[in-house]
Design an enzyme around this catalytic site. Structure first.
Site, short mmCIF file in Angstrom:
data_model
loop_
_atom_site.label_atom_id
_atom_site.label_comp_id
_atom_site.label_asym_id
_atom_site.label_seq_id
_atom_site.Cartn_x
_atom_site.Cartn_y
_atom_site.Cartn_z
N LYS A 14 0.84 -1.19 0.00
CA LYS A 14 0.00 0.00 0.00
C LYS A 14 0.88 1.25 0.00
O LYS A 14 1.75 1.39 0.86
CB LYS A 14 -0.91 0.04 1.24
CG LYS A 14 -1.98 -1.02 1.27
CD LYS A 14 -2.87 -0.82 2.50
CE LYS A 14 -4.01 -1.82 2.53
NZ LYS A 14 -4.90 -1.60 3.70
N GLY A 104 8.34 -7.76 13.28
CA GLY A 104 8.04 -7.22 11.95
C GLY A 104 7.69 -5.75 11.98
O GLY A 104 7.01 -5.28 12.91
N ASP A 106 5.59 -4.23 10.19
CA ASP A 106 4.14 -4.05 10.10
C ASP A 106 3.50 -4.10 11.48
O ASP A 106 2.58 -3.33 11.78
CB ASP A 106 3.52 -5.11 9.19
CG ASP A 106 3.89 -6.54 9.59
OD1 ASP A 106 4.88 -6.75 10.30
OD2 ASP A 106 3.17 -7.47 9.15
N ARG A 107 4.04 -4.95 12.35
CA ARG A 107 3.49 -5.07 13.70
C ARG A 107 3.85 -3.86 14.55
O ARG A 107 3.05 -3.40 15.38
CB ARG A 107 3.97 -6.37 14.34
CG ARG A 107 3.52 -7.59 13.53
CD ARG A 107 4.09 -8.88 14.04
NE ARG A 107 3.50 -9.23 15.32
CZ ARG A 107 3.98 -10.19 16.11
NH1 ARG A 107 5.07 -10.86 15.76
NH2 ARG A 107 3.38 -10.45 17.26
N THR A 127 -1.06 -12.21 5.37
CA THR A 127 -0.49 -13.50 4.95
C THR A 127 -0.38 -14.41 6.17
O THR A 127 -0.63 -15.61 6.08
CB THR A 127 0.88 -13.29 4.31
OG1 THR A 127 0.75 -12.34 3.24
CG2 THR A 127 1.42 -14.59 3.74
N THR A 178 -17.86 -31.36 -0.39
CA THR A 178 -16.47 -31.05 0.00
C THR A 178 -16.25 -29.57 0.24
O THR A 178 -15.58 -29.18 1.22
CB THR A 178 -15.51 -31.55 -1.10
OG1 THR A 178 -15.70 -32.95 -1.28
CG2 THR A 178 -14.06 -31.30 -0.71
#
Length: 248
Positions: A14, A104, A106-107, A127, A178
């Site tokens: 982004k 990370g 991002d964290r 992810t 299934t």
């Protein structure tokens, strides 16, 4: 003056244009794998880079090779590129973990974006599905579990007969075919996983946390949580914006 920040994730990247108050004006998304294609990266940068843009740009990145490509291209345009971990984050956020280098970006950005809450758990459906714990205003650690789409993809790759499917939010009963069985397994399985992790964290800390959801499956799983929660789709970008404003 406008500002540019970005979040480079394993699946999606982004880019966000901020106004002079460091609020989001516009977000551009690109699949991270396309960054490795010269034309795709040039195309999106040509769309984003306009007059009146600050020369200082800040990224959060968990994909070093992608960040390296973007850095090279932006430096050719005379921009200075920083990454969250280049900054003295401890002046904004105390981080109480064993190995900062393994945390990370991002964290870290999510935690910065949540600083208005004293005690919160940020659940990011990316992810990986991550749980980050802010305890008494301090980043106190978290939990990492496999992401929904990654788990679905890996199951399909590892089996000869199971079909591809997209997770649906409505599952009244166990499967009669299934795909229904797969949907029940993933929907109910992640429902249990998320609620159990929140409960475990709350029990161990004796704290009632604010639950913040972000990422692709935030809206889907919100109604399955036992705890009240809010959705903040831009918590990562807002955290990066805060770091840019305060530290560069």
């Amino acid at each position: 003056m406008n500002y540019l920040v970005g979040d480079i994730g394993n699946t999606l990247t982004k880019f966000s244009i901020l106004n002079d108050n460091f609020k989001i004006k516009k977000i551009y998304n690109i699949e991270t794998k396309k960054i490795f294609k010269i034309n795709s990266t040039n195309k999106i940068l040509n769309k984003i880079i306009k007059k009146g843009l600050s020369k200082n740009i800040l990224f959060s990145s968990v994909v070093p090779k992608a960040l390296r490509i973007i850095k090279i291209k932006l430096k050719r345009r005379n921009f200075k590129v920083f990454e969250i971990k280049d900054l003295k984050i401890e002046s904004l956020l105390m981080i109480k973990i064993k190995n900062y280098n393994q945390l990370g970006s991002d964290r870290i950005s999510n935690a910065l974006g949540s600083l208005k809450y004293k005690n919160c758990i940020i659940i990011d459906f990316g992810t990986a599905t991550t749980f980050d714990v802010i305890k008494n205003g301090i980043y106190d650690g978290g939990v990492i579990s496999p992401g929904v789409d990654l788990s679905i993809s890996n199951l399909k790759k590892s089996t000869a007969l199971l079909p591809s499917f997209k997770l649906k939010k409505n599952q009244r009963n166990y499967g009669k075919n299934t795909k229904e069985a797969l949907n029940a397994g993933f929907l109910w399985g992640y429902e249990g996983l998320i609620n159990n992790i929140i409960e475990r964290i709350s029990q161990k800390t004796k704290i009632k946390f604010k639950i913040i959801l972000t990422g692709g499956y935030a809206k889907l799983f919100k109604k399955y949580l036992k705890n009240k929660s809010i959705i903040d789709e831009n918590i990562t970008i807002n955290g990066i914006a805060k770091a840019l404003k305060e530290l560069i």
